[in-house]
Design an enzyme around this catalytic site. Sequence first.
Site, PDB file in Angstrom:
ATOM      1  CD  GLU A 129     -16.384  -3.421  26.970  1.00 16.18           C
ATOM      2  OE1 GLU A 129     -17.374  -2.323  27.269  1.00 16.18           O
ATOM      3  OE2 GLU A 129     -16.725  -4.391  25.874  1.00 16.18           O
ATOM      4  CG  PHE A 130     -15.163  -4.663  34.722  1.00  9.84           C
ATOM      5  CD1 PHE A 130     -15.374  -5.606  35.566  1.00  9.84           C
ATOM      6  CD2 PHE A 130     -15.818  -3.319  35.212  1.00  9.84           C
ATOM      7  CE1 PHE A 130     -16.328  -5.535  36.522  1.00  9.84           C
ATOM      8  CE2 PHE A 130     -16.526  -3.246  36.190  1.00  9.84           C
ATOM      9  CZ  PHE A 130     -16.814  -4.409  36.780  1.00  9.84           C
ATOM     10  CB  ILE A 131     -19.884  -4.572  31.001  1.00  9.07           C
ATOM     11  CG1 ILE A 131     -19.115  -4.890  29.639  1.00  9.07           C
ATOM     12  CG2 ILE A 131     -20.993  -3.946  30.953  1.00  9.07           C
ATOM     13  CD1 ILE A 131     -20.086  -5.417  28.605  1.00  9.07           C
ATOM     14  CG  ASP A 234     -25.400 -21.925  27.409  1.00 12.21           C
ATOM     15  OD1 ASP A 234     -26.491 -22.316  27.700  1.00 12.21           O
ATOM     16  OD2 ASP A 234     -24.385 -21.966  28.289  1.00 12.21           O
TER      17      ASP A 234
END
Length: 330
Positions: A129-131, A234
Amino acid sequence: MVVHVGLLPLSSSCLPSLPRLPRLSSTKHRTFAMAVVSEDPVREWILSEGNATQITRISPVGGGCINRASHYDTDAGSFFVKTNRSIGPSMFEGEALGLGAMFETGTIRVPKPFKFGPLPTGGSYIIMEFIEFGSRRNNQSVLGRKLAEMHKAGKSEKGFGFEVNNTVGSTPQINTWSSDWIQFYGEHRLGYQLQLALDQYGDGTIYEKGQRLVKSMGPLFDNVVIEPCLLHGDLWSGNISSDKNGEPVILDPACYYGHSEAEFGMSWCAGFGGSFYSSYFEVMPKQPGFEKRKDLYLLYHYLNHYNLFGSGYRSSAMSIIDDYLRMLKA
C-alpha cells in the site's frame, strides 16, 4: 535501523480501492506464494490482481540505501514498490510477514503488503500500500497508545520468535521459536551479535564480557511476567511517520514475538517523549525492574550498529556491558 527505506510523502492520494484488493492469509498459518518470474512481475501484478488497467507514472522515492523504492500511480490508485537487485525474496518475505502481522492486529497503521517475489534478472521485489504522509509530526501520545495496543493484541501461542528469520538493517535476525525469553534473547539477539563482533573484528573482549552478561542476566527478570508480544523490532524515528490525517504510521519492520520492553531498544534515536511512555504504560503497565532492564535492550541495537557501522558504537555497547557486570557482580 537507519539503513531502511521508508515511504516518503508524495503528492498522490492513498489508494481508495484498497479494501477490494486480496487480503493476505491468516497470520497463524500464512504462507506466501511467490510470483512466477515474468519479464516484469511488478507491472504484471498491478495490471491484474491490483485491478489497474493503466500505470500512469512511476516515480523514484528516496530515503534509503539498501533497496530501490518507487511510487506507482495507476488508474486504480497508488502502490509502493521496493526492489533489490542482489538480495533474494527471503528479505522481503520477512518484511511482508511482519507488515501483515501488524496490519491484522487492527491497531496502529502500517502499509498493507500485497505481493513479493523474485525479479527475472536476479534480486526481488515487494508491492505494498502507498501511504501519503502528512506534514505534521506524529502525535507522541497516540503513538504510545497505538503501539501498546499492538503489543497487547499481537500474541503468539508458539512462544518467542517468528515464522521466518528476517533482518534488522542488513544484519540477519534469527527467529527460531523458543518458550524461554531469557534464553531466546541471550542466544538469538545478544549472543548472535557478540559472535559477529568476534568474527568480524576479532573483538574477544566484548565477546567474553558479553557472554558473561548473557549467563548472569536472569535476575534482571525476577517477578516479571513475560508474554510473547508482536514487536516492530526496529522502531527508530526513520521508521515512524504520520499519514495525512495525522495518525501514526510505522514501517520497515524487523518483526518477531518478544518481550514488549524490547521494542524500546532503539529509543536512543526514536525521540520518544514523556507523553509517549505515559500513554503506552496506561495500556501496557510498567513491570517491576523496568528501569534496570532498559539498557539490556539498547545493547542489542548498539551491538548491531557496531557490527554494521564500526567502532564508533563499540564504547556505548561496552559501557552497558560493564555496568551490568558490576550490577550483577558477574
